[in-house]
Design a protein around this motif. Structure first.
Motif, PDB file in Angstrom:
ATOM      1  N   VAL A  48       5.848  17.102  31.885  1.00 53.94           N
ATOM      2  CA  VAL A  48       6.424  18.424  31.627  1.00 53.94           C
ATOM      3  C   VAL A  48       5.756  19.485  32.505  1.00 53.94           C
ATOM      4  O   VAL A  48       6.422  20.344  33.095  1.00 53.94           O
ATOM      5  CB  VAL A  48       6.287  18.785  30.134  1.00 53.94           C
ATOM      6  N   LEU A  49       4.421  19.426  32.579  1.00 56.42           N
ATOM      7  CA  LEU A  49       3.694  20.374  33.444  1.00 56.42           C
ATOM      8  C   LEU A  49       4.136  20.241  34.889  1.00 56.42           C
ATOM      9  O   LEU A  49       4.288  21.230  35.610  1.00 56.42           O
ATOM     10  CB  LEU A  49       2.186  20.135  33.330  1.00 56.42           C
ATOM     11  N   PHE A  50       4.339  19.016  35.318  1.00 53.39           N
ATOM     12  CA  PHE A  50       4.752  18.793  36.697  1.00 53.39           C
ATOM     13  C   PHE A  50       6.087  19.468  36.981  1.00 53.39           C
ATOM     14  O   PHE A  50       6.248  20.214  37.952  1.00 53.39           O
ATOM     15  CB  PHE A  50       4.839  17.292  36.982  1.00 53.39           C
ATOM     16  N   TYR A  51       7.071  19.234  36.123  1.00 54.04           N
ATOM     17  CA  TYR A  51       8.401  19.790  36.365  1.00 54.04           C
ATOM     18  C   TYR A  51       8.430  21.314  36.176  1.00 54.04           C
ATOM     19  O   TYR A  51       9.221  22.002  36.819  1.00 54.04           O
ATOM     20  CB  TYR A  51       9.421  19.123  35.434  1.00 54.04           C
ATOM     21  N   SER A  52       7.599  21.825  35.296  1.00 55.71           N
ATOM     22  CA  SER A  52       7.634  23.267  35.013  1.00 55.71           C
ATOM     23  C   SER A  52       6.916  24.089  36.081  1.00 55.71           C
ATOM     24  O   SER A  52       7.247  25.254  36.288  1.00 55.71           O
ATOM     25  CB  SER A  52       7.025  23.557  33.641  1.00 55.71           C
TER      26      SER A  52
ATOM     27  N   GLN B 223      -4.826  17.053  40.504  1.00 58.98           N
ATOM     28  CA  GLN B 223      -5.362  17.321  39.172  1.00 58.98           C
ATOM     29  C   GLN B 223      -4.490  16.672  38.088  1.00 58.98           C
ATOM     30  O   GLN B 223      -5.004  16.113  37.114  1.00 58.98           O
ATOM     31  CB  GLN B 223      -5.454  18.828  38.938  1.00 58.98           C
ATOM     32  N   LEU B 224      -3.159  16.744  38.270  1.00 61.29           N
ATOM     33  CA  LEU B 224      -2.281  16.096  37.299  1.00 61.29           C
ATOM     34  C   LEU B 224      -2.486  14.579  37.289  1.00 61.29           C
ATOM     35  O   LEU B 224      -2.463  13.942  36.232  1.00 61.29           O
ATOM     36  CB  LEU B 224      -0.819  16.416  37.627  1.00 61.29           C
TER      37      LEU B 224
ATOM     38  N   PRO C  79       2.884  26.110  42.277  1.00 60.88           N
ATOM     39  CA  PRO C  79       1.516  25.650  41.962  1.00 60.88           C
ATOM     40  C   PRO C  79       0.484  26.607  42.564  1.00 60.88           C
ATOM     41  O   PRO C  79      -0.243  26.258  43.491  1.00 60.88           O
ATOM     42  CB  PRO C  79       1.465  24.279  42.630  1.00 60.88           C
ATOM     43  N   ASN C  80       0.448  27.853  42.063  1.00 60.83           N
ATOM     44  CA  ASN C  80      -0.341  28.903  42.720  1.00 60.83           C
ATOM     45  C   ASN C  80      -1.661  29.206  42.034  1.00 60.83           C
ATOM     46  O   ASN C  80      -2.242  30.256  42.246  1.00 60.83           O
ATOM     47  CB  ASN C  80       0.482  30.192  42.790  1.00 60.83           C
TER      48      ASN C  80
ATOM     49  N   GLN D 295       2.526   4.404  35.030  1.00 62.39           N
ATOM     50  CA  GLN D 295       2.969   4.105  36.391  1.00 62.39           C
ATOM     51  C   GLN D 295       4.118   5.019  36.796  1.00 62.39           C
ATOM     52  O   GLN D 295       4.214   5.446  37.956  1.00 62.39           O
ATOM     53  CB  GLN D 295       3.395   2.633  36.499  1.00 62.39           C
ATOM     54  N   GLN D 296       4.974   5.376  35.845  1.00 59.77           N
ATOM     55  CA  GLN D 296       6.055   6.313  36.149  1.00 59.77           C
ATOM     56  C   GLN D 296       5.507   7.675  36.589  1.00 59.77           C
ATOM     57  O   GLN D 296       5.987   8.275  37.552  1.00 59.77           O
ATOM     58  CB  GLN D 296       6.957   6.473  34.917  1.00 59.77           C
ATOM     59  N   ILE D 297       4.510   8.120  35.834  1.00 60.00           N
ATOM     60  CA  ILE D 297       3.895   9.419  36.176  1.00 60.00           C
ATOM     61  C   ILE D 297       3.235   9.342  37.549  1.00 60.00           C
ATOM     62  O   ILE D 297       3.391  10.247  38.386  1.00 60.00           O
ATOM     63  CB  ILE D 297       2.868   9.837  35.108  1.00 60.00           C
ATOM     64  N   VAL D 298       2.498   8.263  37.801  1.00 61.53           N
ATOM     65  CA  VAL D 298       1.812   8.124  39.085  1.00 61.53           C
ATOM     66  C   VAL D 298       2.818   8.069  40.224  1.00 61.53           C
ATOM     67  O   VAL D 298       2.655   8.712  41.270  1.00 61.53           O
ATOM     68  CB  VAL D 298       0.921   6.864  39.084  1.00 61.53           C
ATOM     69  N   ASP D 299       3.910   7.312  40.028  1.00 61.61           N
ATOM     70  CA  ASP D 299       4.935   7.226  41.067  1.00 61.61           C
ATOM     71  C   ASP D 299       5.584   8.586  41.311  1.00 61.61           C
ATOM     72  O   ASP D 299       5.876   8.965  42.454  1.00 61.61           O
ATOM     73  CB  ASP D 299       6.007   6.206  40.656  1.00 61.61           C
ATOM     74  N   LEU D 300       5.816   9.332  40.209  1.00 62.00           N
ATOM     75  CA  LEU D 300       6.406  10.668  40.332  1.00 62.00           C
ATOM     76  C   LEU D 300       5.503  11.592  41.156  1.00 62.00           C
ATOM     77  O   LEU D 300       5.958  12.288  42.075  1.00 62.00           O
ATOM     78  CB  LEU D 300       6.646  11.244  38.938  1.00 62.00           C
ATOM     79  N   LEU D 301       4.216  11.578  40.815  1.00 65.04           N
ATOM     80  CA  LEU D 301       3.269  12.441  41.522  1.00 65.04           C
ATOM     81  C   LEU D 301       3.079  11.992  42.960  1.00 65.04           C
ATOM     82  O   LEU D 301       2.962  12.822  43.871  1.00 65.04           O
ATOM     83  CB  LEU D 301       1.921  12.460  40.789  1.00 65.04           C
ATOM     84  N   GLN D 302       3.044  10.667  43.174  1.00 67.02           N
ATOM     85  CA  GLN D 302       2.863  10.170  44.526  1.00 67.02           C
ATOM     86  C   GLN D 302       4.060  10.516  45.400  1.00 67.02           C
ATOM     87  O   GLN D 302       3.906  10.894  46.571  1.00 67.02           O
ATOM     88  CB  GLN D 302       2.649   8.645  44.504  1.00 67.02           C
TER      89      GLN D 302
END
Length: 1021
Positions: A467-471, A495-496, A476-477, A528-535
Motif C-alpha cells: 500500500v505504501l508503495f502504490y500510495s 527502505q521498503l 518519494p520526496n 516474493q510478490q512484494i520483492v518482485d514489485l519493488l525490483q
C-alpha cells in the motif's frame, strides 16, 4: 650516485645523531637502489623542494620519500632546499635546511619553510635577477603549490576546509604600481592577477558550497543506522570548520583578494560577498544547533548511564527535550531535521535494547528455560512502546499549543526501524512462550489460532508495504532535498524492501514451531510478490534515469556555447542545466547499479573542462554585458571598435557546442582578450566615477559658514581652496589615464567630446558650489531671517564718523572669495578658453542672484547712512575749534550765533561757567545712553561702542577746557591771598570769581584740587 656521495654528508650526520644509528645501518640504507634514486632525484631536480626520512619503530629500518609521510607518529627528518638550484657538493651545506619534527608536524614544517624562507627568497628581486627570466616565477608557483597542498592535507586530516590563495598574490604587487601602471606590461600583470583571484574565488565557492551542502541526514540516506552522537559530532565539527573558513576569509591574504576584485569591479566580487554571507549564515545555524542540542545530548548521555529498567520512566523527559528543541531553535524547526534526530534516538534505543537482551543468546535459547529472557523481552517492548507513546503525546501537545509548527510528517518515517525491531521481539516472545509446549497435541490445537493470527499480522505488514508503495511511488520526496529525485526513489524502494525483508526474517523465527507448510508458503509467495514489485520499479527507475540522463546529456552536448537570451543580450547556454546534470552524474558515479550511457559518460568524462568553460564563459558574458550595457554616449565612440571585436568573438562561440573539441582552449584565448578590454574600460569608468564624485562633493562644500557669534565668514579658506586645487589636478590626471586606457588620439573628435563632457561636469560642480554659497548669502540677507551675518563698526575719525569696514567692502570680499574658488581647477577642455570663474560669472542664474545680493546691500547701506546722519547732531563737538569757542565765551560769556556780528562784550560769570559745564554733563549722559549695537535689516550689525568712546572723549575735552580755566582762577586767587597776607593782613584778595564758590563748582563738576592748592587753601583758613 653512490653511498659515498659528499652531498649526503649533512643528511648522514644529522640522521645518525637524530635516530642514533650506527654507520653500518646508514651505509646499508643508502646502498639500496631505490634510496639512491630518491636522493638523486631530490639533489638534481630543483622542482622537488622537500625530502622526508622516517624510522620504522619496530625494526629500526629507514625509509625516504619525496612526499610527506602519512599516519606517522614518530619523529621525521625534513630536508628542504632554500633555493632553486641543483645541489652540488659546493653548495649543499648552504642550500639545505634540515630539521627534526614529529610525524604529524612534517606538513607544518613544509608550510613554515615555504612561508618564511623559500617564498621570500624567490620574491626578492636581488635573489631572482641572477636567474633566467621566468625561472623565479615558476619556482615560486611550484613552491606555493607545494605549500598549498600541505595546507590542504593538514586541514583535511583535521576535518577542515583549507582555502588556497592565488599564486600571483604577493604584498609587493599590491603595494606597488600594479593598479596604476598603464603600460602594456602593467595591464597584462593586472589582468593575470585579476584572473588568478577570480579563479581562486571560484575554487573557494566550490569548496565552501560542497561543505555547506553536507547534511547530517546523509548516513540515513545511505541506508545506515546512525546514532544521535553522530548528529552532535556533525554540528560541532561543522561549527569548528566554519570558524576556520571564516578565519581564512578574514585573513590579510584573503582581504588582498577582496581588494583586487573590488578595485577591478570583477563580476566575482558579488560571488565573494555571497560567500561571506553564506558562511555567516552557516555559522549562525551551526552555533544555534550546537547550543540547543546540548540539552538533548546531556539527557541521552544520562539515559545511557542508567539501568535499562529505568529507561521507560525517563522517556517523557527525553521527548520533552526534543519538543523544546523544536520550539527553541528556528533552524531545527524543520521536519527533515527532527525526523533524522528521532530516527537516531530510535537507533540508540535499539542498540541499548540489543545489548540488554544479548540478542544472539535470546535467539539461541528458544528451546531452553526462557522465563528470565521472556521478562527481559517484555521489558524492552514496554520501554520502546513508551517511547512511541511519549512521541504521540508531544505531537498532540504541539498541535494544542498552536504557537509553533506541528509535527505533521508521517510517523512511520520516525519509527521505521523501531517498528521492525518491535515486531521481531514480539515474534521471539511468541516462540519463547509456546515453543516448549508444542510437543503436546492439546496445546498445539489451542496455540494454532494464535500462530495463525501472527501469520496474518505478517501478511498484513507485507500488504501495508505494498500500500505504501502504490500510495507514495509518484512522490518519494522524504529525502529528495539533498539527492536527485530518481535517487530518492531508489532510496525509498530500498527502505521498503528492507521493511519486507525484516517482516520475513521475523516470520522465519516461527518456522521452528513446525507450522503448517501451506501457510508458510503463502507468506513466502507474498514476500516474493512484494520483492518482485519493488525490483521491477527499481529496474524501471534505473533504466529511466539512465535513459533520461543520457538524453539530457545528448541535448546539452549539442547546444551552442552562447545564446541570445534577449535582443542584444548574450548568455551562457544551459549553464544551470549543466550544473544540475553534473550533480546527478557525480551521484550516479558513486552508485555501481546505474548505467552511464555514451552521452552521459562523455559529459561526465569532460566534466572538469566543461565546468571550467562554463565558469569562464559566464565570466566573459558578464564582462561583455558590463562593457556594453553601461556605456556612456560620449564613451561609445571611444570603444566602438573594441565592442564590435568582442561581439564578433562571442558570436563565433555560437558556432561551437559543448561537445566540440578544444572548447576550453578556445574559450581561454578569447577570454584573455575580453578581460583586457573589460579591465581597461572598467578602470576608465571607475576614473570617470571618481571625477563625478569629486565634482558632486564640491557642491556640498561650505565656502561660507556662521561662526560662534553668528557672523558669516569664509570657512577654512586655505584648506578648502587647497582641496579644490588638488582635486582639480587629480581630475586632469585621471583624464590622461583614461586617454591611455581608451587608446584615444589627442586630436580625435571623439576624445575632444569626451573632454568636453568632463569639462561640463567640472563646471557644473563649481556652478553648484557658487550657487550654494550665493543662496546661503541671500538666505542670511533675508530681513525675516533674524540672524546677523555681517558686522561693521562706526568710528569717529578726523574727517568725521565713518564705517569700518565700509558697508559694501565686507560683502564684496565674501563674493570675491566665492567666485575665486572657481578659478582654482585648471580647464579640462582644450577648446574652451578662460577659466571656470569667467564662465560662471557669465551665467544668467548666478548673475541674477548676485544682483539680488547687491540690491539688498544697497538697501542696508542706505539705512546705515541714515543712522550715521542721525548721529551728526554731535558733529559740532568735533568740528568746532575749542580755543576759538573758549575765547568767544570769555569775551561774550556765551557762544555767538552765526548772524550775530556786533555784540557788546560781557565777561562770563561763575554762573555762565556752571551753565556750560552742566550742559556738557547732560550731553555726556546722552551719549552714554546711546545703543552699543544696532542691527539693520536683521543681518547687518553696526557696532557703536568705538564711536561712543570717541565722542565721550571729545565731550570730556570740552568740559576740561572750562574746568581748567576755573582751576587757573583758583590758583591765581590763592596766590593773591598769600601775597597780600604777607604785606597786609587786613587786605582781601582781588579776583573775578569768589574763591569758595569756584571751588564748590569744581567739586560739583567732579574736579579735585591739586595737593599744593589744597595745602595753600588750608594755610589761609
Amino acid at each position: 650516485m653512490d653511498a659515498r656521495d659528499e652531498r649526503l654528508d649533512p643528511v648522514r650526520s644529522f640522521t645518525l645523531t637524530s635516530f642514533r644509528l650506527e654507520e653500518e645501518r646508514w651505509l646499508q640504507f643508502v646502498s639500496e637502489e631505490e634510496t639512491q634514486v630518491i636522493f638523486s632525484t631530490f639533489f638534481n631536480t630543483p622542482d622537488y623542494k622537500n625530502l622526508f626520512l622516517c624510522q620504522d619503530p619496530e625494526d629500526g629500518g629507514l625509509s625516504v620519500d619525496l612526499d610527506p609521510p602519512k599516519n606517522v607518529q614518530t619523529k621525521v627528518i625534513c630536508v628542504s632546499r632554500s633555493g632553486r638550484e641543483v645541489i652540488t657538493r659546493e653548495n649543499v651545506r648552504k642550500i639545505l635546511i634540515i630539521q627534526e619534527v614529529e610525524g604529524e608536524d612534517a606538513k607544518s614544517f613544509i608550510i613554515a619553510v615555504s612561508e618564511e624562507v623559500t617564498c621570500p627568497l624567490l620574491i626578492n628581486p636581488e635573489t631572482s635577477r641572477r636567474w633566467v627570466v621566468g625561472l623565479a616565477e615558476e619556482a615560486l608557483r611550484s613552491t606555493e603549490q607545494q605549500r598549498n597542498e600541505a595546507l590542504v592535507m593538514e586541514a583535511q586530516m583535521e576535518g577542515g576546509t583549507f582555502l588556497t590563495y592565488p599564486d600571483a598574490l604577493h604584498e609587493d604587487q599590491l603595494h606597488g604600481n600594479t593598479f596604476t601602471d598603464d603600460t602594456e606590461e602593467g595591464k597584462l600583470s593586472h589582468t593575470k592577477l585579476l584572473y588568478s583571484c577570480d579563479t581562486t574565488i571560484t575554487e573557494w565557492v566550490k569548496l565552501v558550497s560542497d561543505f555547506l551542502q553536507q547534511d547530517s541526514s546523509q548516513p540515513v540516506l545511505d541506508g545506515l543506522d546512525p546514532l544521535p552522537s553522530e548528529e552532535f559530532n556533525f554540528w560541532r565539527t561543522r561549527l569548528k570548520n566554519l570558524h576556520l573558513i571564516q578565519q581564512q576569509l578574514r585573513s590579510s591574504r584573503a582581504q588582498q583578494v577582496v581588494s583586487v576584485v573590488q578595485r577591478a569591479d570583477s563580476v566575482y566580487w558579488s560571488s565573494l560577498r555571497d560567500l561571506y554571507s553564506e558562511v555567516q549564515e552557516g555559522l549562525d545555524e551551526a552555533q544555534d544547533l550546537t547550543v540547543n542540542l546540548d540539552s538533548v545530548q546531556e539527557k541521552l548521555e544520562e539515559l545511557e548511564q542508567m539501568d535499562y529498567q529505568q529507561l521507560g520512566d525517563n522517556m517523557a523527559a527525553l521527548m520533552e527535550e526534543v519538543r523544546q528543541l523544536w520550539i527553541r531553535s528556528e533552524f531545527y524547526r524543520r521536519p527533515c531535521r527532527v525526523v533524522v534526530l528521532l530516527q537516531e534516538i530510535c537507533n540508540l534505543f535499539i542498540q541499548m535494547s540489543r545489548r540488554f537482551l544479548h540478542e544472539e543468546e535470546v535467539m539461541s535459547g528458544l528451546g531452553s528455560d526462557s522465563g528470565p529472557r521472556l521478562d527481559d523481552v517484555t521489558l524492552v517492548i514496554w520501554t520502546l512502546q513508551t517511547l512511541k507513546e511519549e512521541y504521540r503525546r508531544c505531537r498532540t501537545q504541539l498541535e494544542q499549543d498552536g504557537d509553533t509548527h506541528n509535527w505533521d510528517f508521517p510517523s512511520n518515517l520516525v519509527f521505521f526501524n523501531l517498528d521492525h525491531f518491535l515486531l521481531h521481539l514480539q515474534s521471539i516472545q511468541l516462540v519463547k512462550m509456546f515453543g516448549f509446549l508444542l510437543d503436546r497435541p492439546l496445546i498445539q490445537d489451542q496455540l494454532r489460532p494464535h500462530l495463525t493470527r501472527l501469520e496474518e499480522l505478517v501478511l498484513e505488514e507485507l500488504d501495508q508495504t505494498e500500500v505504501l508503495f502504490y500510495s507514495e511511488r509518484e512522490e518519494p520526496n522524504a529525502f529528495s532535498r539533498f539527492t536527485p529525485s530518481a535517487a530518492a526513489g531508489l532510496c525509498w524502494t530500498q527502505q521498503l524492501r528492507l521493511r519486507a525483508e525484516n517482516s520475513l526474517d521475523h516470520y522465519r523465527t516461527l518456522q521452528q514451531l513446525d507450522l503448517d507448510s501451506g501457510a508458510s508458503q503463502l507468506v513466502l509467495q507474498r514476500f516474493q510478490q512484494i520483492v518482485d514489485l519493488l525490483q521491477d520499479f527499481t529496474d524501471r527507475v534505473r533504466s529511466s534515469w539512465s535513459s533520461l540522463l543520457d538524453s539530457d546529456c545528448e541535448f546539452i552536448l549539442k547546444q551552442p556555447l552562447i545564446q541570445n537570451n534577449l535582443p542584444g543580450m548574450l548568455g551562457v547556454n544551459c549553464s544551470h542545466t549543466i550544473q544540475g546534470l553534473l550533480k546527478e552524474l557525480r551521484y550516479v558515479s558513486r552508485k555501481s547499479d546505474v548505467e552511464l550511457r555514451p552521452h552521459a559518460a562523455r559529459l561526465f568524462t569532460c566534466r572538469d573542462d566543461i565546468t571550467q568553460s562554463c565558469l569562464s564563459l559566464s565570466h566573459m558574458v558578464s564582462c561583455y554585458q558590463q562593457v556594453a550595457s553601461d556605456v556612456l554616449p560620449v564613451e561609445l565612440p571611444l570603444i566602438r571598435d573594441q565592442l564590435q571585436d568582442l561581439n564578433q568573438n562571442l558570436l563565433e562561440l555560437q558556432g561551437y557546442t559543448w561537445n566540440s573539441e578544444g572548447v576550453q582552449q578556445l574559450v581561454e584565448q578569447k577570454r584573455e582578450r575580453l578581460l583586457l578590454v573589460h579591465s581597461s574600460v572598467s578602470r576608465a569608468r571607475a576614473n570617470m566615477a571618481a571625477v563625478t564624485r569629486v565634482t558632486q562633493e564640491w557642491a556640498e562644500l561650505h565656502l561660507l559658514q556662521c561662526s560662534g557669534d553668528s557672523l558669516l565668514e569664509v570657512s577654512d579658506t586655505e584648506q578648502t581652496y587647497r582641496r579644490i586645487r588638488e582635486e582639480g589636478e587629480e581630475v586632469l590626471r585621471l583624464t590622461q589615464v583614461n586617454r591611455s586606457l581608451y587608446g584615444a588620439e589627442v586630436s580625435s573628435e571623439s576624445w575632444i567630446r569626451y573632454l568636453d563632457h568632463i569639462d561640463d561636469q567640472v563646471q557644473d560642480g563649481l556652478f553648484q558650489l557658487v550657487l550654494r554659497s550665493l543662496t546661503v548669502l541671500l538666505d542670511n540677507m533675508n530681513p525675516q531671517s533674524c540672524s546677523v551675518f555681517l558686522t561693521v563698526s562706526l568710528q569717529l575719525q578726523e574727517t568725521g564718523s565713518v564705517f569700518e569696514p565700509s558697508v559694501g567692502d565686507g560683502l564684496s570680499d565674501l563674493l570675491q572669495s566665492v567666485y575665486s574658488a572657481a578659478s582654482l581647477p585648471l580647464r579640462v577642455s582644450e577648446r574652451r578658453h578662460g577659466n571656470y570663474q569667467v564662465s560662471l560669472q557669465q551665467s544668467p542664474d548666478l548673475s541674477a542672484l548676485e544682483q539680488e545680493v547687491m540690491h539688498r546691500l544697497l538697501q542696508v547701506k542706505e539705512e546705515a547712512e541714515r543712522l550715521s546722519a542721525g548721529l551728526d547732531r554731535y558733529a559740532y563737538l568735533w568740528q568746532s575749534d575749542r580755543r576759538e569757542v573758549m575765547q568767544e565765551f570769555l569775551t561774550y560769556s556765551r557762544q555767538l550765533g552765526d548772524e550775530e556780528v556786533e555784540v557788546e562784550e560781557a565777561l562770563p560769570t561763575l554762573k555762565d561757567f556752571q551753565r556750560e559745564i552742566e550742559s556738557l554733563h547732560r550731553l555726556s549722559r546722552e551719549v552714554t545712553h546711546l545703543d552699543d549695537v544696532i542691527v539693520l535689516h536683521s543681518w547687518l550689525q553696526v557696532d557703536l561702542r568705538t564711536f561712543k568712546d570717541s565722542l565721550l572723549s571729545v565731550v570730556h575735552e570740552w568740559k576740561h577746557l572750562y574746568t581748567e580755566y576755573l582751576l587757573d582762577s583758583v590758583r591765581d586767587s590763592l596766590q593773591q591771598v598769600t601775597h597780600h597776607r604777607d604785606d597786609d593782613e587786613e587786605s582781601s584778595p582781588s579776583s573775578s570769581f569768589p574763591l569758595t564758590e569756584t571751588i564748590f563748582l569744581l567739586e560739583a563738576a567732579g574736579v579735585e584740587l591739586p595737593e599744593h592748592l589744597s595745602a595753600q587753601l588750608e594755610l589761609i583758613t
